[in-house]
Design an enzyme around this catalytic site. Structure first.
Site, PDB file in Angstrom:
ATOM      1  CB  SER A 124       9.066-127.155 -59.162  1.00 33.96           C
ATOM      2  OG  SER A 124       7.743-127.449 -58.850  1.00 33.96           O
ATOM      3  CE1 TYR A 149       9.449-121.975 -55.760  1.00 37.06           C
ATOM      4  CE2 TYR A 149       7.524-123.110 -56.629  1.00 37.06           C
ATOM      5  CZ  TYR A 149       8.791-123.147 -56.086  1.00 37.06           C
ATOM      6  OH  TYR A 149       9.408-124.361 -55.891  1.00 37.06           O
ATOM      7  CE  LYS A 153      12.223-123.510 -57.742  1.00 33.85           C
ATOM      8  NZ  LYS A 153      13.546-123.424 -57.129  1.00 33.85           N
TER       9      LYS A 153
END
Ligand code: NAD
Ligand code: UD1
Length: 361
Positions: A124, A149, A153
């Site tokens: 992302s 979150y 990544k």
């Protein structure tokens, strides 16, 4: 070639299955349906007129994964499965780290034991934090990542790179998505968030069909031309096509000699990884930034409706401006996003109005 698509019943996964099947790949999906509905896969098959294999399993269930690899010879994996609600991750860090990181470790371990060493990973733009440069190239340093979150990544990019460092036979494709919106043109598959949407366009779509009363715009005092944040919105079908191109590049590639030494020298995120054979990084964005107000106006024009809104305070963790430099993917993958913002808004509304309760109704 047979591709395992983890999280293939989800939003981006289902659109990618359509493009993979269209390109002639065979597809096996593994998904625990934690944030999706098997109906999406039925519709993928309806759209393409082709079959796929679905295995309902959790990535944390090694025995199930192992059985899947025994039963279906897999050539490469596209790994979408993960939890993705930014706000929720702040309150449930253990669940996010466990699901996203342990799940990926289990997947890679089982892949290795079956001799499958090619993986495309859903990363992302969040890894750039508040980006050090605009537009954002892949060489832009990683910034301070704002949520658990997002940190999964960043950590998984590093873990997959380390895997290649240890064994250059691994082919690792890290795709950094900007803001995927829109839906398949058929209106049969699209984004189906559970509860009140956190992201802009799903929220706007629910206002458009009367499920929600009005949009709150988070902040209008940002240092941007109209005071609202700027993002790089990309049509989910363009994103899905980008995966097929990236997969093609990865499967055609052979690691270069010296790749291990090179990858030990450089820290991921501080330099462009393309120099290291089996690890690639691409931004998947359009290269164009639009403000929140631009999106609302495009949505209104594309669909000939009014979106009521009000300004609210800034949302914690939002960066003012985030859009990609998309030239690397164009030059090396031969991929460019072709849909306009109005296409994205029209397709989002078509999906939402034909499926006001998502896959439930
Ligand atoms: P999604 O929630 O629609 O799809 C993810 C799928 O993974 C779901 O179907 C879910 O049921 C499944 N899943 C989750 N944990 C699992 C597990 N342990 N085992 C098996 N299946 C599991 O999300 P999406 O929007 O399609 O995103 C796909 C990937 O892209 C995610 O990794 C997400 O973090 C990443 N990503 C998404 C965006 C975005 O804006 N949608 C942006 C950047 C990156
Ligand atoms: C968010 C995540 C990002 C993640 C991405 C995809 C945050 C801080 N960032 O990106 O890590 O990769 O989703 O899941 O959550 N907005 C409103 N009103 C709303 C919703 C959004 O004004 O009701 C604004 C936001 O302030 C932002 C823009 O719309 O300026 C886009 O928001 P969103 O769709 O949530 O995406 P990002 O925040 O860019």
């Amino acid at each position: 070639m047979r591709i395992l698509v983890t999280g293939g019943a989800g939003y981006i996964g289902s659109h990618t299955c359509v493009e993979l099947l269209g390109a002639g790949y065979r597809v096996v999906v593994v998904d625990n349906l934690a944030n999706s509905n098997e109906e999406s896969l039925r519709r993928v098959q309806e759209i393409t007129g082709k079959g796929l294999t679905f295995v309902k399993a959790d990535l944390l269930d090694r025995a199930a994964l192992d059985a899947l690899f025994y039963e279906h010879p897999i050539d490469a994996v596209i790994h979408f499965a993960g939890l993705k609600a930014v706000g929720e991750s702040v309150y449930k860090p253990l669940e996010y780290y466990h699901n996203n990181i342990t799940g990926t470790l289990a997947l890679c371990d089982v892949m290795r034991s079956h001799g499958v060493k090619s993986i495309v990973f859903s990363s992302s733009a969040t890894v750039y934090g508040d980006p050090a440069q605009i537009p954002i190239t892949e060489g832009c340093p990683k910034g301070e990542i704002m949520s658990p979150y997002g940190r999964t990544k960043g950590m998984l990019e590093q873990i997959l790179t380390d895997l290649h460092t240890a064994d250059p036979g691994w082919q690792v494709m890290l795709l950094r998505y900007f803001n995927p919106i829109g839906a398949h043109i058929s209106g049969r598959i699209g984004e189906d968030p559970k509860g009140i949407p956190n992201n802009l366009v799903p929220y706007v779509s629910q206002v458009a069909v009367g499920k929600l009363e009005k949009l709150g715009i988070f902040g209008h005092d940002y240092p941007t031309p109209d005071g609202t944040c700027i993002r790089d919105y990309i049509h989910v079908v363009d994103l899905a096509v980008g995966h097929v191109k990236a997969l093609g590049k990865m499967m055609g590639a052979v690691p270069k000699a010296g790749a291990v030494a090179d990858s030990i020298k450089g820290g991921i995120g501080t330099s462009d990884r393309d120099a290291v054979g089996g690890v690639w990084v691409y931004n998947l964005g359009t290269g164009v930034g639009y403000s929140v107000l631009d999106v609302i106006h495009a949505y209104e024009t594309a669909n000939n409706i009014k979106i009521p809104y009000e300004f609210k305070p800034r949302r914690a963790g939002d960066v003012p401006v985030c859009y990609s430099d998309a030239t690397k993917a164009r030059d090396e993958l031969g991929w460019v996003a072709t849909h306009t913002l109005e296409d994205m808004c029209r397709d989002s509304y078509r999906w939402q109005s034909a499926n006001p309760r998502g896959y439930e109704g």
